[in-house]
Motif scaffolding. Structure first.
Motif, PDB file in Angstrom:
ATOM      1  N   HIS A  76     -39.751  26.519 -44.741  1.00 15.82           N
ATOM      2  CA  HIS A  76     -39.149  27.855 -44.742  1.00 15.82           C
ATOM      3  C   HIS A  76     -37.789  27.729 -44.057  1.00 15.82           C
ATOM      4  O   HIS A  76     -37.637  26.936 -43.123  1.00 15.82           O
ATOM      5  CB  HIS A  76     -40.025  28.849 -43.963  1.00 15.82           C
ATOM      6  N   PRO A  77     -36.779  28.494 -44.484  1.00 10.37           N
ATOM      7  CA  PRO A  77     -35.469  28.405 -43.827  1.00 10.37           C
ATOM      8  C   PRO A  77     -35.518  28.672 -42.323  1.00 10.37           C
ATOM      9  O   PRO A  77     -34.809  28.007 -41.550  1.00 10.37           O
ATOM     10  CB  PRO A  77     -34.642  29.469 -44.562  1.00 10.37           C
ATOM     11  N   ALA A  78     -36.343  29.637 -41.904  1.00 12.48           N
ATOM     12  CA  ALA A  78     -36.448  29.925 -40.471  1.00 12.48           C
ATOM     13  C   ALA A  78     -37.062  28.745 -39.731  1.00 12.48           C
ATOM     14  O   ALA A  78     -36.624  28.389 -38.622  1.00 12.48           O
ATOM     15  CB  ALA A  78     -37.287  31.185 -40.250  1.00 12.48           C
ATOM     16  N   PHE A  79     -38.094  28.136 -40.318  1.00  7.78           N
ATOM     17  CA  PHE A  79     -38.693  26.954 -39.701  1.00  7.78           C
ATOM     18  C   PHE A  79     -37.665  25.839 -39.584  1.00  7.78           C
ATOM     19  O   PHE A  79     -37.603  25.131 -38.566  1.00  7.78           O
ATOM     20  CB  PHE A  79     -39.890  26.474 -40.520  1.00  7.78           C
ATOM     21  N   ALA A  80     -36.867  25.638 -40.642  1.00  3.72           N
ATOM     22  CA  ALA A  80     -35.867  24.575 -40.635  1.00  3.72           C
ATOM     23  C   ALA A  80     -34.913  24.734 -39.464  1.00  3.72           C
ATOM     24  O   ALA A  80     -34.596  23.762 -38.766  1.00  3.72           O
ATOM     25  CB  ALA A  80     -35.090  24.576 -41.958  1.00  3.72           C
ATOM     26  N   ARG A  81     -34.468  25.956 -39.218  1.00  2.00           N
ATOM     27  CA  ARG A  81     -33.533  26.194 -38.121  1.00  2.00           C
ATOM     28  C   ARG A  81     -34.191  25.956 -36.766  1.00  2.00           C
ATOM     29  O   ARG A  81     -33.641  25.242 -35.901  1.00  2.00           O
ATOM     30  CB  ARG A  81     -32.998  27.630 -38.218  1.00  2.00           C
ATOM     31  N   VAL A  82     -35.393  26.528 -36.560  1.00  2.00           N
ATOM     32  CA  VAL A  82     -36.081  26.389 -35.267  1.00  2.00           C
ATOM     33  C   VAL A  82     -36.462  24.934 -35.010  1.00  2.00           C
ATOM     34  O   VAL A  82     -36.239  24.407 -33.918  1.00  2.00           O
ATOM     35  CB  VAL A  82     -37.334  27.294 -35.218  1.00  2.00           C
ATOM     36  N   PHE A  83     -37.025  24.269 -36.023  1.00  2.00           N
ATOM     37  CA  PHE A  83     -37.464  22.885 -35.859  1.00  2.00           C
ATOM     38  C   PHE A  83     -36.272  21.976 -35.565  1.00  2.00           C
ATOM     39  O   PHE A  83     -36.340  21.114 -34.677  1.00  2.00           O
ATOM     40  CB  PHE A  83     -38.186  22.420 -37.119  1.00  2.00           C
ATOM     41  N   ALA A  84     -35.183  22.158 -36.303  1.00  2.00           N
ATOM     42  CA  ALA A  84     -34.000  21.322 -36.085  1.00  2.00           C
ATOM     43  C   ALA A  84     -33.454  21.505 -34.679  1.00  2.00           C
ATOM     44  O   ALA A  84     -33.093  20.530 -34.005  1.00  2.00           O
ATOM     45  CB  ALA A  84     -32.928  21.655 -37.121  1.00  2.00           C
ATOM     46  N   ILE A  85     -33.398  22.744 -34.207  1.00  2.00           N
ATOM     47  CA  ILE A  85     -32.894  22.993 -32.851  1.00  2.00           C
ATOM     48  C   ILE A  85     -33.796  22.335 -31.818  1.00  2.00           C
ATOM     49  O   ILE A  85     -33.321  21.715 -30.850  1.00  2.00           O
ATOM     50  CB  ILE A  85     -32.764  24.508 -32.603  1.00  2.00           C
ATOM     51  N   LEU A  86     -35.130  22.448 -31.988  1.00  2.00           N
ATOM     52  CA  LEU A  86     -36.066  21.823 -31.051  1.00  2.00           C
ATOM     53  C   LEU A  86     -35.900  20.303 -31.034  1.00  2.00           C
ATOM     54  O   LEU A  86     -35.904  19.675 -29.971  1.00  2.00           O
ATOM     55  CB  LEU A  86     -37.508  22.177 -31.418  1.00  2.00           C
ATOM     56  N   VAL A  87     -35.751  19.728 -32.217  1.00  2.00           N
ATOM     57  CA  VAL A  87     -35.584  18.278 -32.302  1.00  2.00           C
ATOM     58  C   VAL A  87     -34.288  17.850 -31.634  1.00  2.00           C
ATOM     59  O   VAL A  87     -34.257  16.906 -30.834  1.00  2.00           O
ATOM     60  CB  VAL A  87     -35.625  17.814 -33.770  1.00  2.00           C
ATOM     61  N   TYR A  88     -33.195  18.548 -31.944  1.00  2.00           N
ATOM     62  CA  TYR A  88     -31.905  18.164 -31.377  1.00  2.00           C
ATOM     63  C   TYR A  88     -31.873  18.343 -29.857  1.00  2.00           C
ATOM     64  O   TYR A  88     -31.267  17.537 -29.146  1.00  2.00           O
ATOM     65  CB  TYR A  88     -30.784  18.972 -32.027  1.00  2.00           C
ATOM     66  N   LEU A  89     -32.521  19.392 -29.348  1.00  2.00           N
ATOM     67  CA  LEU A  89     -32.568  19.572 -27.902  1.00  2.00           C
ATOM     68  C   LEU A  89     -33.443  18.512 -27.245  1.00  2.00           C
ATOM     69  O   LEU A  89     -33.162  18.057 -26.137  1.00  2.00           O
ATOM     70  CB  LEU A  89     -33.082  20.974 -27.563  1.00  2.00           C
ATOM     71  N   SER A  90     -34.533  18.094 -27.936  1.00  2.00           N
ATOM     72  CA  SER A  90     -35.414  17.066 -27.384  1.00  2.00           C
ATOM     73  C   SER A  90     -34.706  15.722 -27.297  1.00  2.00           C
ATOM     74  O   SER A  90     -34.785  15.024 -26.280  1.00  2.00           O
ATOM     75  CB  SER A  90     -36.677  16.926 -28.240  1.00  2.00           C
ATOM     76  N   ILE A  91     -34.031  15.336 -28.392  1.00  2.00           N
ATOM     77  CA  ILE A  91     -33.324  14.058 -28.355  1.00  2.00           C
ATOM     78  C   ILE A  91     -31.953  14.220 -27.699  1.00  2.00           C
ATOM     79  O   ILE A  91     -31.225  13.230 -27.550  1.00  2.00           O
ATOM     80  CB  ILE A  91     -33.161  13.465 -29.763  1.00  2.00           C
TER      81      ILE A  91
END
Length: 421
Positions: A76-91
């Motif tokens: 889902h587009p909303a999932f894509a945004r949230v997941f990407a932000i979480l991944v980028y903040l984690s790494i």
């Protein structure tokens, strides 16, 4: 269609290896070797799956999809945004980037001492230098592929040669309790700590910039070059991990971290010079990864917030990472474990789904499969005993794979619902 030359492919592969190979990649294989002892090669097989196979698969998955947003957008587009932000903040500034400075500083303590202000000064210099290199992400191949990566490999080979010529023990040690029963499973879970599967979902964009800078412009050619570079990086990771892990297996268990294992090993082999050698290995490897991560995170948030210049975003994340790095390596590792246990299963399932042709056309598969996986993995990682216990009561939950059955159920439900649409 223009192709990347063999020489340039090796350079890009070395660049990708350098971006992967940082703090966690140095400290976790030798620690796994020391803990697994006689069961090292079984544990190493599990580590290879999660710390080499999955990251390379992640690079290929994003290359085929075009971007992380395109891949995650199948949910889902909303999932894509949230997941990407979480991944980028984690790494990025929350875990992986700060760990590069705290790990490399820990290796300098035996040489410089442990005065509190030293870590602050070191982290300031470290992140300032990384920021300056990351200002030109399209030129990372020049810095990492041509210069720093070969230096790093030579130093690790020197350490491993010392282990072969003057082994500390004729036999591997006794496995610790964790690695006595199911060493391959424990090794696979331990591989999460490298964070490379998450990083792989983001490195493709920077590698694409470096490939395009070499005159490869067609999307298909760039995609194929990224995948080939991933195999080069994977082969290097496998070789170096095996060397570091075997060296750790010879030192014996009882040391707190992989950094302690390598320090003890280098000092016993080469004395004071060994401490200098291991410090150089850590500083170069951690600097490589720090530069790559700052570039990836900065590029992503610049695309998200185009009005803010890339240099300003990169400077912000470098400064924030400097602050977090001063809580120390042990604190960062404690913080990372539950976060990775929550995010990693989702990333694994997303990558695996991408290799099944035509699934993106079955609109219910990705949302249901990823959704079921996320519910279990997040619940299992929550610091709420009743919730985490219920999530881990599922089959394979005690082994850390309680998300497998929900993922399978979501996949089956997705196929069923797709047929009804």
């Amino acid at each position: 269609m223009k192709k990347l030359s063999g020489r340039n492919l090796l350079l890009v592969g070395f660049t990708l290896f350098s971006m992967f190979f940082g703090a966690g990649n140095l400290i976790f294989p030798p620690h796994l070797g020391a803990q697994a002892g006689a069961n090292f090669w079984f544990a190493f097989a599990g580590l290879a799956v999660s710390a080499i196979g999955l990251p390379i698969a992640g690079v290929a998955a994003v290359a085929q999809a075009g971007s992380l947003d395109a891949l995650a957008g199948r949910v889902h587009p909303a999932f894509a945004r949230v997941f990407a932000i979480l991944v980028y903040l984690s790494i990025g500034p929350c875990l992986a980037i700060p760990r590069t400075a705290s790990t490399s500083f820990q290796m300098l303590v035996p040489l410089l001492g442990s005065r509190p202000w030293l870590q602050t000064v070191y982290s300031a210099v470290f992140f300032a230098a990384a920021f300056l290199v990351a200002l030109h992400p399209e030129k990372l191949t020049e810095w990492l592929g041509r210069i720093l990566c070969p230096c790093l490999i030579l130093l690790i080979v020197a350490l491993f040669a010392g282990c072969l010529l003057h082994p500390l023990s004729a036999h591997y040690g006794t496995p610790s309790a964790e690695y006595a029963a199911l060493p391959a499973v424990e090794g696979m879970l331990y591989g999460y700590q490298t964070m490379d599967t998450l990083a792989a979902l983001n490195f493709g964009a920077v590698i694409a910039l470096n490939i395009r800078a070499r005159g490869i412009t067609e999307d298909k050619a760039v995609e194929r070059s990224i995948i080939k570079a991933g195999f080069v990086a994977g082969a290097l990771l496998l070789t170096v991990y095996a060397m570091l892990g075997r060296a750790g297996a010879q030192t014996g268990a009882g040391l707190a971290t992989g950094a302690d294992v390598l320090t003890a090993l280098a000092q016993s082999l080469f004395g004071k010079a060994g401490l200098v050698l291991i410090a150089a290995i850590f500083v170069i490897a951690c600097f490589n990864t720090c530069v790559g991560l700052i570039a990836c995170v900065g590029q992503y948030f610049h695309q998200l917030l185009p009005r803010i210049p890339y240099p300003a975003i990169a400077a912000f994340f470098a400064a924030a990472s400097m602050v977090v790095s001063n809580i120390g390596l042990a604190g960062i590792i404690r913080l990372s474990t539950p976060v990775l246990n929550a995010i990693y299963p989702v990333a694994i399932v997303l990558i695996l789904l991408s290799f099944v042709p035509g699934l993106e056309r079955r609109r219910a598969v990705y949302p249901l499969c990823i959704g079921c996986t996320a519910v279990q993995s997040i619940a299992a990682a929550l610091p709420i005993p009743a919730v985490s216990a219920a999530a881990n009561a599922l089959p394979l939950g005690s082994l850390g794979f309680g998300w497998v059955l929900p993922a399978a159920a979501g996949l089956a439900a997705g196929f069923f619902c797709s047929k009804k649409v």
